[in-house]
Design a protein around this motif. Structure first.
Motif, PDB file in Angstrom:
ATOM      1  N   ASN A   4       0.836  -1.202   0.000  1.00 42.49           N
ATOM      2  CA  ASN A   4       0.000   0.000   0.000  1.00 42.49           C
ATOM      3  C   ASN A   4       0.871   1.253   0.000  1.00 42.49           C
ATOM      4  OD1 ASN A   4      -2.815   1.203   0.396  1.00 42.49           O
ATOM      5  ND2 ASN A   4      -1.726   2.090   2.117  1.00 42.49           N
TER       6      ASN A   4
ATOM      7  N   ARG B 118      -5.073  -0.535  -4.884  1.00 40.68           N
ATOM      8  CA  ARG B 118      -5.121   0.048  -3.535  1.00 40.68           C
ATOM      9  C   ARG B 118      -6.467  -0.210  -2.876  1.00 40.68           C
ATOM     10  NH1 ARG B 118      -6.123   6.106  -3.842  1.00 40.68           N
ATOM     11  NH2 ARG B 118      -8.083   5.125  -4.499  1.00 40.68           N
TER      12      ARG B 118
ATOM     13  N   ILE C  65       2.277   1.723  -3.455  1.00 43.89           N
ATOM     14  CA  ILE C  65       1.252   2.226  -4.373  1.00 43.89           C
ATOM     15  C   ILE C  65       1.026   3.714  -4.162  1.00 43.89           C
ATOM     16  CG2 ILE C  65      -1.223   2.157  -4.899  1.00 43.89           C
ATOM     17  CD1 ILE C  65      -1.103  -0.859  -4.424  1.00 43.89           C
ATOM     18  N   MET C  66       0.921   4.141  -2.908  1.00 46.13           N
ATOM     19  CA  MET C  66       0.662   5.549  -2.626  1.00 46.13           C
ATOM     20  C   MET C  66       1.805   6.436  -3.114  1.00 46.13           C
ATOM     21  SD  MET C  66      -2.318   5.353  -1.471  1.00 46.13           S
ATOM     22  CE  MET C  66      -2.551   7.089  -1.072  1.00 46.13           C
TER      23      MET C  66
ATOM     24  N   GLU D  94      -4.974   2.604  -8.402  1.00 44.67           N
ATOM     25  CA  GLU D  94      -6.071   2.960  -7.501  1.00 44.67           C
ATOM     26  C   GLU D  94      -6.961   1.758  -7.230  1.00 44.67           C
ATOM     27  OE1 GLU D  94      -6.734   7.729  -8.389  1.00 44.67           O
ATOM     28  OE2 GLU D  94      -7.800   6.255  -9.603  1.00 44.67           O
TER      29      GLU D  94
END
Length: 259
Positions: free
Chosen positions: A115, A242, A118-119, A239
């Motif tokens: 996560n 996520r 990804i962010m 997105e």
């Protein structure tokens, strides 16, 4: 004959606690509610005691951070209730609590790490998309032409606040052959072309004014609209990944909390 009442005294437990001075009153209230009947002020701690306390503090901080990471996947406002009262929790040995938290949170370690990746990637892609959008309809740029460094010439795109650009634009002729700027939201994207010997000084100037050099593939030969389309697609895919991670973790956390 005088009646005599016989009773077996409960086994007592002696503990030592160390708290911040401004938390002493709050701690005394908690101890009283937990059933503590006798409290003595301890003597000054020796070096070994201080080291042991600091080590335990680091362990507790790490455990709390692990719990915070897991709880961050839950929807805002979610309430988590304790199965046991504060008195019972106080009686559980620290190593047992530590083991339980590690077992509970370790299942989510990969999800949390992914996560975070990804962010960070999303933030980078959004900045790239934002900085390139003002130039997409102006000329038929190739991506590699916007992030180029040769023997003599360079091209770079900078992203800077509107106020920062007001200070930058008067100095740009000293560092560039030509530049083009486009407003997007509260920032300005600046496409610059100049001689290589001025590039480092220009990057330092932009940074001092609160701006940043936009990083994107230097050897991508795609046309700008095509490249922005691929960035859009990558953003959508990340997105979705996520959101899927959040949904899976939220479900697993709720399952574990309901046991």
């Amino acid at each position: 004959m005088v009646p005599i009442v016989l009773s077996s005294p409960e086994k007592m437990l002696k503990i030592r606690s160390a708290v911040l001075k401004d938390k002493s009153d709050e701690t005394l209230d908690i101890l009283q509610k937990a059933g503590v009947i006798h409290i003595e002020e301890s003597a000054e701690l020796d070096t070994s005691d201080k080291e042991a306390i600091e080590n335990k503090r680091r362990q507790i901080t790490d455990l709390l951070e692990r719990l915070d990471r897991v709880m961050s996947f839950l929807p805002q406002g979610t309430k988590v209730t304790l199965e046991s009262g504060i008195e019972e929790i106080f009686s559980v040995p620290f190593e047992e609590i530590k083991s339980e938290i590690m077992d509970f949170t370790s299942v989510f370690d990969y999800s949390f790490e992914r996560n975070v990746e990804i962010m960070m990637k999303l933030e980078s892609l959004r900045r790239v998309h934002k900085s390139l959008t003002p130039f997409v309809d102006r000329v038929e740029y190739k991506v590699q032409e916007l992030n180029y460094k040769g023997r003599f010439l360079f091209s770079r795109i900078f992203l800077i606040s509107a106020d920062g650009f007001q200070n930058l634009k008067d100095q740009l002729p000293d560092y560039t052959i030509d530049y083009s700027a486009g407003n997007i939201e509260e920032e300005v994207a600046v496409l610059t072309i100049g001689y290589v010997e001025n590039l480092s000084a220009l990057e330092v100037l932009v940074k001092e004014l609160g701006g940043e050099t936009v990083d994107f593939p230097a050897k991508n030969n795609a046309a700008l609209p095509e490249y922005l389309g691929s960035v859009d697609g990558e953003i959508r895919d990340l997105e979705k990944e996520r959101d899927d991670i959040h949904a899976r973790v939220e479900e697993k956390v709720k399952e574990k909390l309901e046991r």
